[in-house]
Scaffold this active site. Sequence first.
Site, PDB file in Angstrom:
ATOM      1  N   PRO A   1       0.818  -1.225   0.000  1.00  0.00           N
ATOM      2  CA  PRO A   1       0.000   0.000   0.000  1.00  0.00           C
ATOM      3  C   PRO A   1       0.851   1.274   0.000  1.00  0.00           C
ATOM      4  O   PRO A   1       0.359   2.343  -0.333  1.00  0.00           O
ATOM      5  CB  PRO A   1      -0.805  -0.100   1.300  1.00  0.00           C
ATOM      6  CG  PRO A   1      -0.753  -1.535   1.696  1.00  0.00           C
ATOM      7  CD  PRO A   1       0.555  -2.058   1.174  1.00  0.00           C
TER       8      PRO A   1
ATOM      9  N   GLU B   1      -0.590  -8.338   6.124  1.00  0.00           N
ATOM     10  CA  GLU B   1       0.366  -7.676   6.998  1.00  0.00           C
ATOM     11  C   GLU B   1       1.517  -7.055   6.216  1.00  0.00           C
ATOM     12  O   GLU B   1       1.674  -7.299   5.021  1.00  0.00           O
ATOM     13  CB  GLU B   1       0.913  -8.708   7.972  1.00  0.00           C
ATOM     14  CG  GLU B   1       1.329  -9.976   7.247  1.00  0.00           C
ATOM     15  CD  GLU B   1       1.174 -11.237   8.073  1.00  0.00           C
ATOM     16  OE1 GLU B   1       1.459 -12.307   7.542  1.00  0.00           O
ATOM     17  OE2 GLU B   1       0.792 -11.147   9.257  1.00  0.00           O
TER      18      GLU B   1
ATOM     19  N   ARG C   1      -0.630  -7.984 -21.656  1.00  0.00           N
ATOM     20  CA  ARG C   1      -1.308  -7.621 -22.905  1.00  0.00           C
ATOM     21  C   ARG C   1      -0.528  -6.605 -23.727  1.00  0.00           C
ATOM     22  O   ARG C   1      -0.855  -6.361 -24.892  1.00  0.00           O
ATOM     23  CB  ARG C   1      -2.744  -7.162 -22.634  1.00  0.00           C
ATOM     24  CG  ARG C   1      -2.858  -5.966 -21.731  1.00  0.00           C
ATOM     25  CD  ARG C   1      -4.296  -5.725 -21.322  1.00  0.00           C
ATOM     26  NE  ARG C   1      -5.145  -5.404 -22.467  1.00  0.00           N
ATOM     27  CZ  ARG C   1      -5.098  -4.255 -23.135  1.00  0.00           C
ATOM     28  NH1 ARG C   1      -4.228  -3.323 -22.780  1.00  0.00           N
ATOM     29  NH2 ARG C   1      -5.898  -4.040 -24.155  1.00  0.00           N
TER      30      ARG C   1
ATOM     31  N   ASP D   1      -6.275   1.326 -27.418  1.00  0.00           N
ATOM     32  CA  ASP D   1      -6.736   1.472 -26.039  1.00  0.00           C
ATOM     33  C   ASP D   1      -6.985   2.914 -25.652  1.00  0.00           C
ATOM     34  O   ASP D   1      -6.220   3.793 -26.009  1.00  0.00           O
ATOM     35  CB  ASP D   1      -5.674   0.949 -25.055  1.00  0.00           C
ATOM     36  CG  ASP D   1      -5.660  -0.546 -24.995  1.00  0.00           C
ATOM     37  OD1 ASP D   1      -6.512  -1.174 -25.631  1.00  0.00           O
ATOM     38  OD2 ASP D   1      -4.766  -1.080 -24.310  1.00  0.00           O
TER      39      ASP D   1
END
Length: 228
Positions: free
Chosen positions: A87, A114, A151, A166
Amino acid sequence: MKITVLTLFPEIFANFLQTSIIKRAQNAGVVTIEVIDFREYATNKHKQVDDSAYGGGPGMVISVEPIHRALLSIDGFESANKVLLSPQGETFDQATAIKMASYEHLILIAGHYEGFDERVYAFVDSELSIGDYVLTGGELPAMVVIDAVTRLIPGALGKVESFEQDSFYNGLLDFPQYTRPYEYLGMKVPDVLLSGNHQEIEKWRQEEARKRTKNKRPDLLKKRQQND
Ligand code: 9D3
């Protein structure tokens, strides 16, 4: 390209790796994906890979040794790009995916519940988050990265899905799309799309993509201008 994942939940990856584009890319030989259960590299009797935190506190911390030993077991680990999913990492985006697609060997390390012992950072090149929300582990982020990166590898996609089309590749959202029927509950397909005039259609699509991006994601337009 080779991608190695270190995880405590290899079974989470099994189904994903057997699916669609990822499977085709592996079969085509453009990418090799290897999943390593780093619990196998625990040295204690109970194969424990985490422990309580020095200094106290309720949480457990993933130990440095099993991660390091698992890394040492990987062929060519020294020259590989080692990325810790956490994170606290920089946020993953399309530009990062494009950069990673050029790596010869990417190693992704996923924890669960954790944090890692701080000394794990001595063995990795970078930290990556997939966004500002709390997940239970790095497994889904690892799959997100594998999907987005795979991809982009030449030969992974068929012609129809080529990534130059895209949204995000060109920095704009997709233009509006329609298929049959021509009219549904009074809602009609824009006439230009039935005109057969490919130049007009292309112009309309570019304009619509720009309008839509300006309305829904003005931040993308700003980012795009910076890159121009
Ligand atoms: C920030 C929360 N931490 C406070 C003690 C604990 C913690 C919660 C959840 C530590 C790790 C995790 C599991 N998440 C990941 O491993 C993770 C993650 C995420 O939760 N969100 C976005 N990207 C990622 S990449 C890895």
